[in-house]
Write a protein that holds these residues in place. Structure first.
Motif, short mmCIF file in Angstrom:
data_model
loop_
_atom_site.label_atom_id
_atom_site.label_comp_id
_atom_site.label_asym_id
_atom_site.label_seq_id
_atom_site.Cartn_x
_atom_site.Cartn_y
_atom_site.Cartn_z
N THR A 1 0.84 -1.20 0.00
CA THR A 1 0.00 0.00 0.00
C THR A 1 0.88 1.25 0.00
O THR A 1 2.10 1.15 -0.09
CB THR A 1 -0.96 -0.04 1.21
N ASP A 2 0.26 2.41 0.11
CA ASP A 2 1.04 3.65 0.19
C ASP A 2 1.27 4.02 1.66
O ASP A 2 0.66 3.44 2.56
CB ASP A 2 0.33 4.79 -0.55
N GLU A 3 2.12 5.01 1.89
CA GLU A 3 2.50 5.37 3.27
C GLU A 3 1.36 5.97 4.07
O GLU A 3 1.25 5.73 5.27
CB GLU A 3 3.73 6.28 3.27
N ASP A 4 0.49 6.76 3.44
CA ASP A 4 -0.65 7.32 4.18
C ASP A 4 -1.58 6.22 4.66
O ASP A 4 -2.05 6.23 5.81
CB ASP A 4 -1.43 8.32 3.31
N THR A 5 -1.84 5.25 3.80
CA THR A 5 -2.68 4.12 4.20
C THR A 5 -1.97 3.30 5.28
O THR A 5 -2.60 2.85 6.23
CB THR A 5 -3.01 3.25 2.97
N ALA A 6 -0.66 3.15 5.14
CA ALA A 6 0.11 2.39 6.13
C ALA A 6 0.01 3.04 7.51
O ALA A 6 -0.11 2.33 8.52
CB ALA A 6 1.58 2.29 5.69
N ILE A 7 0.03 4.35 7.58
CA ILE A 7 -0.10 5.04 8.87
C ILE A 7 -1.48 4.79 9.46
O ILE A 7 -1.62 4.51 10.66
CB ILE A 7 0.22 6.54 8.73
N ARG A 8 -2.52 4.87 8.64
CA ARG A 8 -3.88 4.59 9.12
C ARG A 8 -3.99 3.14 9.62
O ARG A 8 -4.56 2.88 10.67
CB ARG A 8 -4.90 4.87 8.01
N GLU A 9 -3.41 2.22 8.86
CA GLU A 9 -3.43 0.81 9.26
C GLU A 9 -2.64 0.60 10.55
O GLU A 9 -3.07 -0.14 11.43
CB GLU A 9 -2.88 -0.06 8.13
N ALA A 10 -1.49 1.25 10.66
CA ALA A 10 -0.67 1.11 11.87
C ALA A 10 -1.41 1.61 13.09
O ALA A 10 -1.39 0.96 14.15
CB ALA A 10 0.65 1.85 11.71
N ALA A 11 -2.09 2.74 12.97
CA ALA A 11 -2.85 3.27 14.10
C ALA A 11 -3.95 2.29 14.52
O ALA A 11 -4.18 2.07 15.71
CB ALA A 11 -3.46 4.63 13.75
N ALA A 12 -4.60 1.66 13.55
CA ALA A 12 -5.66 0.68 13.85
C ALA A 12 -5.07 -0.54 14.55
O ALA A 12 -5.60 -1.01 15.57
CB ALA A 12 -6.38 0.27 12.57
N VAL A 13 -3.98 -1.06 14.03
CA VAL A 13 -3.35 -2.25 14.63
C VAL A 13 -2.86 -1.92 16.03
O VAL A 13 -3.05 -2.71 16.98
CB VAL A 13 -2.21 -2.79 13.74
N LEU A 14 -2.24 -0.76 16.22
CA LEU A 14 -1.75 -0.38 17.54
C LEU A 14 -2.90 -0.20 18.53
O LEU A 14 -2.76 -0.53 19.72
CB LEU A 14 -0.88 0.88 17.46
N GLU A 15 -4.04 0.28 18.08
CA GLU A 15 -5.20 0.39 18.96
C GLU A 15 -5.70 -0.99 19.37
O GLU A 15 -6.03 -1.21 20.54
CB GLU A 15 -6.32 1.18 18.28
N VAL A 16 -5.71 -1.92 18.44
CA VAL A 16 -6.13 -3.29 18.75
C VAL A 16 -5.13 -3.93 19.71
O VAL A 16 -5.51 -4.60 20.67
CB VAL A 16 -6.33 -4.11 17.47
N LEU A 17 -3.84 -3.72 19.47
CA LEU A 17 -2.83 -4.25 20.38
C LEU A 17 -2.98 -3.66 21.77
O LEU A 17 -2.85 -4.37 22.77
CB LEU A 17 -1.41 -3.98 19.85
N ASP A 18 -3.26 -2.37 21.85
CA ASP A 18 -3.45 -1.71 23.13
C ASP A 18 -4.56 -2.40 23.93
O ASP A 18 -4.44 -2.59 25.14
CB ASP A 18 -3.76 -0.24 22.92
#
Length: 152
Positions: free
Chosen positions: A99-116
């Motif tokens: 994917t692109d970097e903007d999408t990657a940041i959105r995905e990372a925030a979602a994954v980190l929220e789930v990990l939290d």
């Protein structure tokens, strides 16, 4: 938290079109996160994840430890993890997830929220403290504020 539940939450939070995309995003984020965290801490995080996500995280932590990253000494957590900021973090996730970097940041925030939500609170606090401020900003607000300056 079970694997299916985690992937479903990632899909919903990141507004992804299907579970396969959510699966790729989750694996890209945990692998990249594992490269950034001290290897001992990454293994502790992996121990609280579903088996396939844990395996991806452990493999990246083991590879980072073998690559000769310096030992953290007093904290006893093994190799210190690679030093990189948000730009490299997003780039690695984008490459892995296709994917692109903007999408990657959105995905990372979602994954980190789930990990939290999935990890023990003290472990997520340690994880936040090990990340630099720019990556820590992707964590849920209360966790990002608790991280302090340990990850400089």
């Amino acid at each position: 938290m079970r694997h299916d539940e985690m992937i479903g939450k990632v899909q919903a939070l990141a507004r992804l079109p299907d579970r396969g995309t959510a699966e790729r995003a989750a694996h890209a984020v945990v692998t990249t996160l594992s490269e950034r965290l001290p290897s001992g801490l990454a293994r502790h995080v992996a121990a609280q994840l579903p088996p396939d996500m844990a395996d991806a995280m452990r493999q990246a932590a083991d590879a980072a430890a073998v690559s000769g990253a310096p030992d953290t000494g007093a904290h006893g957590s093994g190799a210190s993890g690679e030093r990189f900021g948000l730009t490299a973090f997003a780039g690695r996730i984008a490459d892995r997830a296709g994917t692109d970097e903007d999408t990657a940041i959105r995905e990372a925030a979602a994954v980190l929220e789930v990990l939290d939500a999935a990890l023990a609170p003290e472990l997520t606090e340690r994880m936040a403290g090990a990340l630099p401020a720019d990556i820590r900003e992707l964590l849920p607000v209360e966790r990002a504020n608790e991280g302090g300056e340990a990850g400089r």
